[in-house]
Design an enzyme around this catalytic site. Sequence first.
Site, PDB file in Angstrom:
ATOM      1  N   GLY A   1      -3.862   2.636  13.375  1.00  0.00           N
ATOM      2  CA  GLY A   1      -5.207   2.129  13.604  1.00  0.00           C
ATOM      3  C   GLY A   1      -5.163   0.617  13.707  1.00  0.00           C
ATOM      4  O   GLY A   1      -4.218  -0.018  13.218  1.00  0.00           O
TER       5      GLY A   1
ATOM      6  N   GLN B   1      -8.111  -8.039  13.596  1.00  0.00           N
ATOM      7  CA  GLN B   1      -6.655  -8.188  13.477  1.00  0.00           C
ATOM      8  C   GLN B   1      -6.019  -8.846  14.702  1.00  0.00           C
ATOM      9  O   GLN B   1      -4.885  -9.307  14.634  1.00  0.00           O
ATOM     10  CB  GLN B   1      -6.001  -6.823  13.230  1.00  0.00           C
ATOM     11  CG  GLN B   1      -6.376  -6.219  11.883  1.00  0.00           C
ATOM     12  CD  GLN B   1      -5.714  -4.886  11.689  1.00  0.00           C
ATOM     13  OE1 GLN B   1      -6.256  -3.860  12.090  1.00  0.00           O
ATOM     14  NE2 GLN B   1      -4.530  -4.868  11.098  1.00  0.00           N
TER      15      GLN B   1
ATOM     16  N   CYS C   1      -0.750  -1.887   6.189  1.00  0.00           N
ATOM     17  CA  CYS C   1      -1.590  -2.537   7.199  1.00  0.00           C
ATOM     18  C   CYS C   1      -0.739  -3.496   8.014  1.00  0.00           C
ATOM     19  O   CYS C   1       0.063  -4.241   7.445  1.00  0.00           O
ATOM     20  CB  CYS C   1      -2.720  -3.279   6.494  1.00  0.00           C
ATOM     21  SG  CYS C   1      -3.818  -4.137   7.629  1.00  0.00           S
ATOM     22  N   LEU C   2      -0.923  -3.494   9.323  1.00  0.00           N
ATOM     23  CA  LEU C   2      -0.158  -4.410  10.180  1.00  0.00           C
ATOM     24  C   LEU C   2      -0.438  -5.872   9.840  1.00  0.00           C
ATOM     25  O   LEU C   2       0.374  -6.746  10.135  1.00  0.00           O
ATOM     26  CB  LEU C   2      -0.485  -4.159  11.666  1.00  0.00           C
ATOM     27  CG  LEU C   2      -0.107  -2.784  12.244  1.00  0.00           C
ATOM     28  CD1 LEU C   2      -0.496  -2.709  13.716  1.00  0.00           C
ATOM     29  CD2 LEU C   2       1.371  -2.485  12.061  1.00  0.00           C
TER      30      LEU C   2
ATOM     31  N   HIS D   1     -10.420   2.552   6.566  1.00  0.00           N
ATOM     32  CA  HIS D   1      -9.584   1.336   6.492  1.00  0.00           C
ATOM     33  C   HIS D   1      -9.946   0.379   7.636  1.00  0.00           C
ATOM     34  O   HIS D   1     -10.102  -0.826   7.417  1.00  0.00           O
ATOM     35  CB  HIS D   1      -8.113   1.767   6.553  1.00  0.00           C
ATOM     36  CG  HIS D   1      -7.107   0.654   6.624  1.00  0.00           C
ATOM     37  ND1 HIS D   1      -6.110   0.483   5.689  1.00  0.00           N
ATOM     38  CD2 HIS D   1      -6.917  -0.339   7.548  1.00  0.00           C
ATOM     39  CE1 HIS D   1      -5.369  -0.565   6.014  1.00  0.00           C
ATOM     40  NE2 HIS D   1      -5.823  -1.079   7.150  1.00  0.00           N
ATOM     41  N   GLU D   2     -10.115   0.927   8.839  1.00  0.00           N
ATOM     42  CA  GLU D   2     -10.416   0.067  10.004  1.00  0.00           C
ATOM     43  C   GLU D   2     -11.833  -0.502   9.933  1.00  0.00           C
ATOM     44  O   GLU D   2     -12.055  -1.661  10.280  1.00  0.00           O
ATOM     45  CB  GLU D   2     -10.216   0.834  11.314  1.00  0.00           C
ATOM     46  CG  GLU D   2      -8.819   1.405  11.543  1.00  0.00           C
ATOM     47  CD  GLU D   2      -7.681   0.443  11.253  1.00  0.00           C
ATOM     48  OE1 GLU D   2      -7.860  -0.780  11.442  1.00  0.00           O
ATOM     49  OE2 GLU D   2      -6.607   0.902  10.818  1.00  0.00           O
TER      50      GLU D   2
ATOM     51  N   HIS E   1     -11.898  -3.463   7.780  1.00  0.00           N
ATOM     52  CA  HIS E   1     -11.447  -4.684   8.464  1.00  0.00           C
ATOM     53  C   HIS E   1     -12.616  -5.401   9.139  1.00  0.00           C
ATOM     54  O   HIS E   1     -12.696  -6.636   9.118  1.00  0.00           O
ATOM     55  CB  HIS E   1     -10.429  -4.341   9.563  1.00  0.00           C
ATOM     56  CG  HIS E   1      -9.005  -4.275   9.096  1.00  0.00           C
ATOM     57  ND1 HIS E   1      -8.365  -5.343   8.518  1.00  0.00           N
ATOM     58  CD2 HIS E   1      -8.092  -3.271   9.146  1.00  0.00           C
ATOM     59  CE1 HIS E   1      -7.108  -4.995   8.233  1.00  0.00           C
ATOM     60  NE2 HIS E   1      -6.917  -3.738   8.601  1.00  0.00           N
TER      61      HIS E   1
END
Length: 183
Positions: free
Chosen positions: A46, A51, A94-95, A144-145, A148
């Site tokens: 995701g 991000q 997470c990226l 989670h997204e 963000h």
Amino acid sequence: MTKLLVRTVPDPVLREKALPVLAVDAATITLMKDMLETMYADDGIGLAANQVGVLTRVIVIDVSDSRDGNEALMMANPEITWASDETFTYREGCLSVRPCSSESSADLYANVTRPKAIRVRYLDEKGAVRELEAQELFSQCIQHEIDHLDGILFVDHLSALKRGMIMKKIEKLRRAMGDGKPL
Ligand code: NI
């Protein structure tokens, strides 16, 4: 499609609240497609617009095994309309919570508990209002997204001790990588 640069902590854009998409236009669709390409390139499941440094409420997700794009979801203005009382725990990473998006370590993951099932309303890439129900990993990933988009990272759900350990590990990995590697 273009692979975008994934921002990592402590980039302040990760702490900003993204603004609603007013219309799913050509620019929004380009952003969605570029985000998908970026997510696949860095092996994420995701990605949220913050991000890649864009403060627009767009997320992309693919929790399928095939990861061929056929089950990819592109969502504008995702909103949780219902969440179960029952919870689910998944080991999240997470990226953006890494020394750089392509560099990971098992120490940068931690268990996060969230509602097991959710319903989410969003605009699809054609601008149509859609609603879906998600369970377990799929539900976890959407939550989670959406976090963000509100400037929240998964480490905010952890104890200060655990969060501190992850942040220290990132600094250590960055030092080990040296200055030559792009962050
Ligand atoms: Ni993330």
